[in-house]
Design an enzyme around this catalytic site. Sequence first.
Site, PDB file in Angstrom:
ATOM      1  N   GLN B  31     -25.750 -14.300   7.765  1.00  0.00           N
ATOM      2  CA  GLN B  31     -24.893 -13.606   8.733  1.00  0.00           C
ATOM      3  C   GLN B  31     -24.467 -12.249   8.177  1.00  0.00           C
ATOM      4  O   GLN B  31     -24.615 -11.975   6.995  1.00  0.00           O
ATOM      5  CB  GLN B  31     -23.667 -14.468   9.033  1.00  0.00           C
ATOM      6  CG  GLN B  31     -22.873 -14.850   7.778  1.00  0.00           C
ATOM      7  CD  GLN B  31     -22.037 -16.112   7.932  1.00  0.00           C
ATOM      8  OE1 GLN B  31     -21.677 -16.502   9.033  1.00  0.00           O
ATOM      9  NE2 GLN B  31     -21.724 -16.762   6.815  1.00  0.00           N
ATOM     10  N   HIS B  62      -4.387 -21.902   7.859  1.00  0.00           N
ATOM     11  CA  HIS B  62      -4.535 -22.749   6.671  1.00  0.00           C
ATOM     12  C   HIS B  62      -3.418 -23.786   6.553  1.00  0.00           C
ATOM     13  O   HIS B  62      -3.658 -24.910   6.110  1.00  0.00           O
ATOM     14  CB  HIS B  62      -4.670 -21.875   5.413  1.00  0.00           C
ATOM     15  CG  HIS B  62      -5.935 -21.077   5.430  1.00  0.00           C
ATOM     16  ND1 HIS B  62      -5.970 -19.695   5.326  1.00  0.00           N
ATOM     17  CD2 HIS B  62      -7.222 -21.463   5.621  1.00  0.00           C
ATOM     18  CE1 HIS B  62      -7.235 -19.285   5.428  1.00  0.00           C
ATOM     19  NE2 HIS B  62      -8.005 -20.328   5.596  1.00  0.00           N
ATOM     20  N   ASP B 155     -14.051 -26.495   8.304  1.00  0.00           N
ATOM     21  CA  ASP B 155     -13.467 -25.169   8.503  1.00  0.00           C
ATOM     22  C   ASP B 155     -14.637 -24.231   8.763  1.00  0.00           C
ATOM     23  O   ASP B 155     -14.996 -23.398   7.944  1.00  0.00           O
ATOM     24  CB  ASP B 155     -12.705 -24.806   7.219  1.00  0.00           C
ATOM     25  CG  ASP B 155     -12.021 -23.462   7.291  1.00  0.00           C
ATOM     26  OD1 ASP B 155     -12.216 -22.737   8.276  1.00  0.00           O
ATOM     27  OD2 ASP B 155     -11.305 -23.134   6.322  1.00  0.00           O
ATOM     28  N   THR B 157     -17.354 -21.699  11.197  1.00  0.00           N
ATOM     29  CA  THR B 157     -17.400 -20.628  12.192  1.00  0.00           C
ATOM     30  C   THR B 157     -17.625 -21.280  13.556  1.00  0.00           C
ATOM     31  O   THR B 157     -17.701 -22.503  13.681  1.00  0.00           O
ATOM     32  CB  THR B 157     -18.555 -19.656  11.874  1.00  0.00           C
ATOM     33  OG1 THR B 157     -19.752 -20.424  11.717  1.00  0.00           O
ATOM     34  CG2 THR B 157     -18.293 -18.898  10.581  1.00  0.00           C
ATOM     35  N   PRO B 162     -24.874 -19.882  11.622  1.00  0.00           N
ATOM     36  CA  PRO B 162     -24.865 -20.905  10.579  1.00  0.00           C
ATOM     37  C   PRO B 162     -23.923 -22.077  10.851  1.00  0.00           C
ATOM     38  O   PRO B 162     -24.088 -23.148  10.281  1.00  0.00           O
ATOM     39  CB  PRO B 162     -24.421 -20.130   9.321  1.00  0.00           C
ATOM     40  CG  PRO B 162     -23.917 -18.825   9.787  1.00  0.00           C
ATOM     41  CD  PRO B 162     -24.521 -18.556  11.118  1.00  0.00           C
TER      42      PRO B 162
END
EC number: 2.5.1.16
Lengths: 285, 285
Positions: B31, B62, B155, B157, B162
């Site tokens: 990416q 987070h 966590d 994308t 990917p």
Amino acid sequence: MELWYTEEHSPNTRFSIKVKKQLFSEQSPFQRVDVFEAEEFGRFLTLDGLMMVTEKDEFIYHDMIVHVPMATNPDIKNVLVIGAGDGGTVRELTRYETIEKIDMVEIDEMVVDVSRKYLQKTACSLDDKRVTLFFEDGLKFVRDKVECYDLIIVDSTDPVGPGEGLFTKEFYGNCYKALSQNGIMVNQHECPYYEAFAHSMKRAHKRISELFPIVKVYQAHIPTYPSGHWLFGFASKTLDPVKDFKKEQWESLNLTTRYYNTELHTGCFAIPNYVKTLLAEARNE
Amino acid sequence: MELWYTEEHSPNTRFSIKVKKQLFSEQSPFQRVDVFEAEEFGRFLTLDGLMMVTEKDEFIYHDMIVHVPMATNPDIKNVLVIGAGDGGTVRELTRYETIEKIDMVEIDEMVVDVSRKYLQKTACSLDDKRVTLFFEDGLKFVRDKVECYDLIIVDSTDPVGPGEGLFTKEFYGNCYKALSQNGIMVNQHECPYYEAFAHSMKRAHKRISELFPIVKVYQAHIPTYPSGHWLFGFASKTLDPVKDFKKEQWESLNLTTRYYNTELHTGCFAIPNYVKTLLAEARNE
């Protein structure tokens, strides 16, 4: 051709919406009034270049400004609405058959006229027989009112321009006086994330906290408002929105809502630590 | 000169951030990786032109992806983190002294290298001795793991590029298998407001619901993500995040958090009706 409406959410942040066409644009005696038509958001109204309502997400704001106080005290009979020229707040209020009187005070008649013409989805209940429209300054309107409203909803613009007086201590004090024994005041309370809004939020919270014995802040996800994190203030003389919540009574009304529900009623008062810190700072200033 | 980073949140919506300068820009094998420096947001990382973390609001994401499962089961000892190359999730996990092992599987080593160099605020705990980094495809990594993790945090994308494999039924099934008896899987769950994201949200929810006995969705206000209304998925074999919430045990840890708190732990699971409807549609498809 592409046409984009762009709003600065902070000096370093812009939010833009692709527009099909502009339907209305005029300067009223108080502010610039614009209506646009957009593919994704339907029609939307801006005042002085700030987003007020889009047909796509106005239900969120209006659900939260109306149903939270109404589910805290379903016996509310007399309501004062200040601002709210698009009619969305009145639309939600008129769904309660138990409400007897709604006085709506909007300083700018053009906003109501334009909403009746272009935003029928929000303005559709302004002719309800319980509604009386006053085209006056809300600040002046409440001055001589004494214990005559069970609920005051302050559905104002930001504290610049015509909305400025609706964030003053004098105004909040007059609202307190105008409220009945179990009275509730709910106001749009800005956003905690961008500095200028957070400043207004703190100032409003400080002033309201100095006047009302019960003062809470609750939140909603409103994607077309700055940061999407919008706050509402809940202030009252006796009722706590969580402890005195009339869950079963509200559920028995069988009102259909797209955002509000009785879990969210309690959940929306759970606010993040950084917002709690800002509010505590305000109270201690 | 003005430099603006602009992201399309939907085909009709743009969000722009004023940038001081671009610090890094390179195409990895997976990416495009960019780091910018901004006045208001500090440094921020984008992957393929989509916002991952800003120094201003990464604490929200987070806090919510880590403390919600950890406060549901403070006895978690072995954790698998998939994605999360910026290090923020690991940073929050390492604050729990009771965690013994954190395996972090990030497909793109460049994201970790760049985060170590430019985003020290999030990448600061990647050298903790309990952390092992694997630069592999998370989808393949979990295939042969059996009941060895108490918590898996996905966590990722968005499900393009990917991250795509991390939204498949095969992947979720392997996560189920890799989890211990009281195992919890938490994943970033997209946003409900814009159509493309809502589509991904529904697909993920459907697949997870077919595998796990306990499946919930919770929300946070993340202003730099599309719509600001971000969702997380909570799936587990035995533990309910609200009923089994270990409030006092978590509070006794005395962890300072800027977003998460124990009221919000329960409050964040109260989601709006329109989101509930979308999720119910997904389960019934």
